[in-house]
Design a protein around this motif. Structure first.
Motif: not given
Length: 147
Positions: A101-117
């Motif tokens: 979870n931690r690694a996935m969320v870190e990558q989401f934030r890094r690559r998509m900024g505020d966008r939350a799919p």
């Protein structure tokens, strides 16, 4: 309806297309769907002989890199992603686990900024290659056909 366009990711895509008879991405109009991307390196010597990083975080980051490369081949980016399905081989028997979870969320934030799919995590017993712990599949909408 526009005709589907199929893409293979440079590097490992042609080898996988030849060995396993599938494409890495399909684009229909402004919608891009990609096949699951793992944390393998940019080249793929042969099916079954793939090395994955020892650290889970590095494997997940590489999988995100491969999603990015595959999206780019089809004319999309992480900023176009609207849905993510991630497949995980859990370390424990009862949940995917905090490290995933931690690694996935870190990558989401890094690559998509505020966008939350939207995101669905699926725990599985095994993935397509020995030693593989994560696979990521996404859907993107590019707006290419928007009026």
């Amino acid at each position: 309806m526009p005709a589907p366009e199929f893409f293979v990711t440079p590097g490992y895509g042609p080898a996988l297309r030849s060995a396993l008879h599938y494409s890495q991405a399909v684009r229909i109009g402004d919608r891009v769907e990609i096949s699951g991307q793992g944390g393998w390196g940019p080249a793929w010597e042969s099916v079954g002989e793939v090395a994955f990083p020892e650290a889970l975080e590095d494997e997940i980051a590489r999988a995100f890199d491969n999603v990015e490369r595959t999206l780019a081949e089809a004319g999309a980016t992480w900023r176009d992603v609207v849905a993510v399905d991630s497949y995980h081989v859990p370390a424990g028997a009862d949940s995917i686990g905090e490290a995933h979870n931690r690694a996935m969320v870190e990558q989401f934030r890094r690559r998509m900024g505020d966008r939350a799919p939207i995101w669905t995590q699926i725990g599985v017993a095994a993935l397509g290659a020995p030693g593989m712990r994560v696979e990521i599949r996404v859907t993107a909408l590019t707006g290419r056909d928007a009026a």
